[in-house]
Scaffold this active site. Structure first.
Site, PDB file in Angstrom:
ATOM      1  N   ILE A 155       0.836  -1.208   0.000  1.00  0.00           N
ATOM      2  CA  ILE A 155       0.000   0.000   0.000  1.00  0.00           C
ATOM      3  C   ILE A 155       0.869   1.256   0.000  1.00  0.00           C
ATOM      4  CG2 ILE A 155      -1.712   1.315   1.321  1.00  0.00           C
ATOM      5  CD1 ILE A 155      -2.744  -1.464   2.361  1.00  0.00           C
ATOM      6  N   PRO A 203       2.389  -2.176   9.455  1.00  0.00           N
ATOM      7  CA  PRO A 203       1.513  -2.984  10.306  1.00  0.00           C
ATOM      8  C   PRO A 203       1.648  -2.583  11.771  1.00  0.00           C
ATOM      9  CG  PRO A 203       3.455  -4.252   9.659  1.00  0.00           C
ATOM     10  CD  PRO A 203       3.551  -2.932   8.956  1.00  0.00           C
ATOM     11  N   THR A 229      -4.455   5.210   7.645  1.00  0.00           N
ATOM     12  CA  THR A 229      -5.361   4.202   7.073  1.00  0.00           C
ATOM     13  C   THR A 229      -4.854   2.806   7.434  1.00  0.00           C
ATOM     14  OG1 THR A 229      -4.086   4.219   5.017  1.00  0.00           O
ATOM     15  CG2 THR A 229      -6.067   5.588   5.070  1.00  0.00           C
ATOM     16  N   SER A 230      -3.973   2.733   8.439  1.00  0.00           N
ATOM     17  CA  SER A 230      -3.320   1.448   8.694  1.00  0.00           C
ATOM     18  C   SER A 230      -3.937   0.714   9.892  1.00  0.00           C
ATOM     19  CB  SER A 230      -1.815   1.650   8.858  1.00  0.00           C
ATOM     20  OG  SER A 230      -1.148   0.479   8.540  1.00  0.00           O
ATOM     21  N   ARG A 231      -3.521   1.041  11.102  1.00  0.00           N
ATOM     22  CA  ARG A 231      -4.121   0.471  12.300  1.00  0.00           C
ATOM     23  C   ARG A 231      -4.173   1.557  13.363  1.00  0.00           C
ATOM     24  NH1 ARG A 231      -6.065  -2.626   9.587  1.00  0.00           N
ATOM     25  NH2 ARG A 231      -5.907  -4.906   9.536  1.00  0.00           N
ATOM     26  N   ASP A 255      -8.821   6.658   9.207  1.00  0.00           N
ATOM     27  CA  ASP A 255      -9.757   5.613   8.774  1.00  0.00           C
ATOM     28  C   ASP A 255      -9.815   4.498   9.815  1.00  0.00           C
ATOM     29  OD1 ASP A 255     -11.493   4.404   6.784  1.00  0.00           O
ATOM     30  OD2 ASP A 255      -9.908   2.915   6.494  1.00  0.00           O
ATOM     31  N   GLU A 260     -11.536   0.948  17.935  1.00  0.00           N
ATOM     32  CA  GLU A 260     -12.635   0.909  16.969  1.00  0.00           C
ATOM     33  C   GLU A 260     -13.484  -0.368  17.030  1.00  0.00           C
ATOM     34  OE1 GLU A 260     -10.217   0.977  13.297  1.00  0.00           O
ATOM     35  OE2 GLU A 260     -11.051  -0.986  12.815  1.00  0.00           O
ATOM     36  N   HIS A 292     -13.097   2.743   8.896  1.00  0.00           N
ATOM     37  CA  HIS A 292     -12.309   1.617   8.361  1.00  0.00           C
ATOM     38  C   HIS A 292     -12.845   1.189   6.986  1.00  0.00           C
ATOM     39  CE1 HIS A 292      -9.474  -1.745   9.893  1.00  0.00           C
ATOM     40  NE2 HIS A 292      -9.391  -1.658   8.573  1.00  0.00           N
TER      41      HIS A 292
END
Ligand code: NAI
Length: 341
Positions: A155, A203, A229-231, A255, A260, A292
């Site tokens: 990504i 990650p 937008t990852s974690r 995101d 979450e 997400h």
């Protein structure tokens, strides 16, 4: 005929899976509930369970599935931190979808970045109320600015090339730099100091947990834009909130969010949220939150269904499953070209 119990079903999951099930002669029963200890018995008599990121696949769930005849868990996602792999080993095989569309996530990251720096979320809300004022909407050009990309895997590298297309200078940090990628690799500290925009594409690991914290925020440029937008847990949310309040951070577009799991993917609009940090973040004019959804394109959904159903087909035929994983894949039978066990 292979029978599949499909948990945590959303309306957007069904078309791509139904299409392939019809072609391949599989039968899918869709359940809206998540897979957990209360719902595992719904899979009694099925061959395969298809699960997602917020299902809870504990030892008790695995035992119930195994006793009910399930022999494969097909994760329709890349992540697998919600599975007790040791409990599954020797009983139930597990497959996943390692990649489905890096473009979907990278393009969403750019959508967030553009929205954040041009205040699109604010102007959309304004014009719906016929407020055509431009006050407070001054943005900045991306061209010539420095973007720091953390993680240059599938990504991250797409995001780098999108940013280059916008004429940005691209700095990158990755413990395993890609030799073929035309970016300036540097330390995370240098990236934090020099970037106008920081976008996270690594990650979540012990090393990357709270990579964005009070100390690293202090080192950043004033007005830095942070995109995640990852974690969620790559960012210390409390520190982010403080950075927003002190105006050190110019804007943040998220995101993903640390806490979450109990919130995202569901309509919480009639609920009083107990997460004060998220409520405060969402209330800030310069914070943009999506739920997400970076993966959510037709192409990605199609690839997810394609890879998942191919794995189920391999399972049904007794073949080696390309995307099988277990907790000891470094030493299991996979290295001999067989199934993990
Ligand atoms: P990938 O495995 O291809 O690339 C990850 C890169 O991060 C690798 O180059 C690795 O060397 C690097 N890395 C590892 N630890 C790092 C660290 N501490 N600091 C900097 N870089 C580090 O993974 P891919 O497919 O590019 O996905 C990246 C992340 O995107 C995933 O881990 C996942 O969390 C997230 N993701 C989010 C989605 C969404 O819908 N929001 C959908 C899919 C993935």
């Amino acid at each position: 005929m292979i029978t599949i119990a499909f948990f945590d079903t959303k309306p957007y999951d069904r078309p791509h899976f139904d299409e392939r099930a019809a072609m391949m002669g599989f039968s899918i029963t869709y359940y809206e509930s998540k897979l957990n200890e209360k719902t595992a018995s719904l899979a009694q008599g099925f061959d395969v369970v298809c699960a997602f990121v917020n299902d809870s696949i504990t030892e008790a769930v695995i035992d119930t599935l195994y006793d009910g005849g399930v022999r494969l868990i097909a994760m329709r996602c890349a992540g697998y931190n919600n599975i007790d792999f040791k409990a599954a080993f020797g009983k139930i095989h597990i497959v996943r979808v390692p990649a489905y569309s890096p473009h979907a996530v990278a393009e969403h990251a750019m959508a967030l970045l553009l929205s954040a720096v041009r205040h699109i979320h604010k102007s959309y809300a304004r014009t719906r109320e016929f407020n055509f004022s431009l006050n407070g909407l001054v943005g900045f050009d991306l061209r010539g600015k420095t973007v720091g990309v953390v993680g240059t895997g599938k990504i991250g590298r797409v995001f780098c090339s999108i940013c280059k297309g916008f004429g940005m200078r691209v700095l990158a940090y990755d413990p395993y730099p890609a030799p073929d990628l035309d970016v300036e690799y540097c330390s995370f500290e240098q990236l934090a100091k020099e970037s106008d925009v920081i976008s996270l594409h690594c990650p979540l690991t012990e090393e990357s947990l709270h990579l964005i914290n009070r100390e690293s925020i202090r080192e950043m440029k004033d007005g830095v834009v942070i995109i995640n937008t990852s974690r969620g847990a790559l960012i210390d949310s409390q520190a982010l909130l403080e950075g927003i309040r002190s105006k050190k951070i110019g804007s943040a577009a998220l995101d993903v969010y640390e806490e979450e799991a109990e919130l995202f993917y569901e309509d919480q609009s009639t609920t009083i949220l107990s997460d004060d940090v998220l409520m405060l973040l969402i209330s800030m004019p310069n914070v943009l939150v999506t739920s997400h959804q970076a993966f959510l394109t037709e192409e990605a959904l199609s690839n997810i269904a394609e890879t998942t159903m191919r794995s189920i087909d391999e399972f049904g035929r007794g073949d080696v499953m390309e995307h099988e994983i277990c907790y000891r894949c470094d030493s299991c039978h996979k290295s001999e070209g067989k199934r993990c066990f």
